[in-house]
Design a protein around this motif. Structure first.
Motif, short mmCIF file in Angstrom:
data_model
loop_
_atom_site.label_atom_id
_atom_site.label_comp_id
_atom_site.label_asym_id
_atom_site.label_seq_id
_atom_site.Cartn_x
_atom_site.Cartn_y
_atom_site.Cartn_z
N SER A 53 -1.38 10.90 13.52
CA SER A 53 -0.30 10.04 13.03
C SER A 53 0.43 9.45 14.23
O SER A 53 0.39 10.01 15.33
CB SER A 53 0.68 10.82 12.15
OG SER A 53 1.31 11.85 12.91
N ARG B 106 10.62 5.68 5.17
CA ARG B 106 10.98 6.40 6.40
C ARG B 106 11.93 5.59 7.26
O ARG B 106 12.94 6.12 7.76
CB ARG B 106 9.71 6.72 7.21
CG ARG B 106 9.98 7.58 8.43
CD ARG B 106 8.75 7.74 9.29
NE ARG B 106 8.41 6.50 9.98
CZ ARG B 106 7.33 6.35 10.75
NH1 ARG B 106 6.48 7.34 10.88
NH2 ARG B 106 7.10 5.20 11.35
N THR C 65 0.85 -1.18 0.00
CA THR C 65 0.00 0.00 0.00
C THR C 65 0.89 1.24 0.00
O THR C 65 2.08 1.16 0.35
CB THR C 65 -0.89 0.05 1.25
OG1 THR C 65 -0.07 0.18 2.41
CG2 THR C 65 -1.75 -1.20 1.37
N ALA C 66 0.32 2.37 -0.34
CA ALA C 66 1.08 3.62 -0.29
C ALA C 66 1.59 3.88 1.12
O ALA C 66 2.74 4.29 1.32
CB ALA C 66 0.21 4.79 -0.77
N HIS C 67 0.73 3.62 2.11
CA HIS C 67 1.14 3.83 3.50
C HIS C 67 2.35 2.97 3.85
O HIS C 67 3.32 3.45 4.45
CB HIS C 67 -0.03 3.49 4.44
CG HIS C 67 0.34 3.51 5.89
ND1 HIS C 67 0.86 2.40 6.52
CD2 HIS C 67 0.28 4.49 6.82
CE1 HIS C 67 1.11 2.71 7.79
NE2 HIS C 67 0.77 3.97 7.99
N ASP C 68 2.29 1.69 3.49
CA ASP C 68 3.39 0.78 3.85
C ASP C 68 4.68 1.16 3.14
O ASP C 68 5.78 1.06 3.72
CB ASP C 68 3.01 -0.66 3.52
CG ASP C 68 2.11 -1.28 4.58
OD1 ASP C 68 1.71 -0.56 5.52
OD2 ASP C 68 1.81 -2.49 4.47
N ALA D 6 5.56 4.16 2.14
CA ALA D 6 6.08 5.37 2.78
C ALA D 6 6.74 5.02 4.11
O ALA D 6 7.79 5.58 4.47
CB ALA D 6 4.95 6.38 2.99
N LEU D 7 6.14 4.09 4.84
CA LEU D 7 6.72 3.63 6.10
C LEU D 7 8.08 2.99 5.86
O LEU D 7 9.06 3.23 6.59
CB LEU D 7 5.77 2.64 6.77
CG LEU D 7 6.26 1.95 8.04
CD1 LEU D 7 6.53 2.96 9.14
CD2 LEU D 7 5.22 0.93 8.50
#
Length: 327
Positions: free
Chosen positions: A299, A128, A119-122, A124-125
């Motif tokens: 967040s 980071r 996913t986009a979230h994963d 990005a994580l």
């Protein structure tokens, strides 16, 4: 489908092993018969030949900058013994850092009937964690113009490098199933942003969208530093430990990001499932700091133990019990 963005997990896992002393950039691995059969002439590559011996450093440069499918397979086999065993390590690392909606089936993101997804979230994580944990390795391996290896010069297809101020990576991806994707990052004046674009119809659309998104991120949002890496944030209760509490510290620099013009006063809440149970090692991820800003969803960022806590002795358990009654 992340396509070749999958290789960021392969890079991150390699960085983790290097920092742990389990892998050295100076080590060398050879292109095996299996890797040669599976990946010679297949997609983006370093043009490795059967039996060719390559250093880990060169493999990582090829994976990061010219998306070398063959390089990823050679690295996976060399480190873990087989591609399958490397993929097991990839998925374990993904779970460790909280990529709860991702699964990897290959070290390089080649089409595998949907076994590799994210996913986009994963993503990005993942970016980071890689940059925060391994800034030196990130700067060395990512963001180059390309790779010239064995007389074959190839360019890096990063769509924002050289077009967005401060852009320094990270990785493009493309398959017919996935479309054109990009996991990117840029840093300006000590402030770093990460972005994800997926399923673009063409490399041009990916480039235009990625540039626009990154510029919008810098223009539309402000950021305020809250804690440096390792800074004390709070405490957590500990059960059956030599100490009744353990300090919680920032696992990486913590910033509050907010829409420009909104209030910059964050609401901070430490969240964990407790009390924690001893023994605890220093650096364990046991809690999260929830950051709430006006006009944005909350967040969460990881907090780790600032010191080890041993199991309580018999006397310490008695003492803790008495304190619990009195308190």
């Amino acid at each position: 489908m992340p396509a070749s963005i999958t290789k960021v997990m392969t890079m991150f896992l390699a960085f983790e092993l290097i920092e742990e002393g389990k892998l050295s950039p100076g080590q060398s691995f050879a292109m095996s018969e299996q890797a040669y059969r599976d990946w010679y002439g297949k997609g983006s590559r370093m043009f490795l030949e059967l039996g060719e011996v390559v250093t880990v450093e060169t493999l990582l440069l090829g994976i990061a900058n010219v998306s070398a499918n063959d390089g990823a397979a050679v690295l996976a086999e060399g480190v873990a013994g087989s591609v399958d065993d490397w993929v097991v390590l990839m998925n374990a690392k993904a779970r460790e850092i909280g990529m709860n909606d991702s699964h990897f089936g290959t070290p390089n993101g080649w089409m595998d009937e949907g076994r590799t997804f994210s996913t986009a979230h994963d993503l990005a994580l993942l970016a980071r964690e890689m940059i925060a944990r391994h800034p030196r390795l990130y700067r060395f391996y990512f963001g180059r113009e390309g790779l010239d290896y064995r007389g074959v010069a190839q360019a890096n297809h990063d769509p924002i490098r050289g077009r967005v101020a401060g852009a320094d990576g990270i990785k493009t991806g493309f398959t017919n199933q996935a479309g054109y994707g990009f996991l990117g990052s840029a840093e300006r004046d000590g402030r770093r942003l990460v972005m994800v674009a997926a399923a673009a119809a063409s490399s041009r659309e990916r480039r235009d969208v990625s540039i626009a998104m990154m510029e919008w991120g810098f223009d539309a949002f402000d950021s305020r530093g809250l804690y440096q890496r390792g800074a004390y944030v709070g405490e957590a209760q500990v059960q059956e430990g030599a100490e009744q509490t353990v300090p919680l510290v920032a696992a990486a620099p913590i910033n509050a990001t907010f829409a420009r013009g909104a209030s910059s006063q964050p609401k901070l809440t430490i969240r964990y499932e407790g009390p924690l149970r001893a023994p605890l090692e220093a650096g364990e991820h046991v809690a999260e700091l929830e950051i709430e800003m006006e006009g944005a969803p909350p967040s969460r960022v990881p907090l780790v133990t600032g010191q080890a806590v041993a199991s309580a002795t018999g006397w310490q358990r008695l003492r803790n019990g008495l304190w619990g009654v009195i308190g």
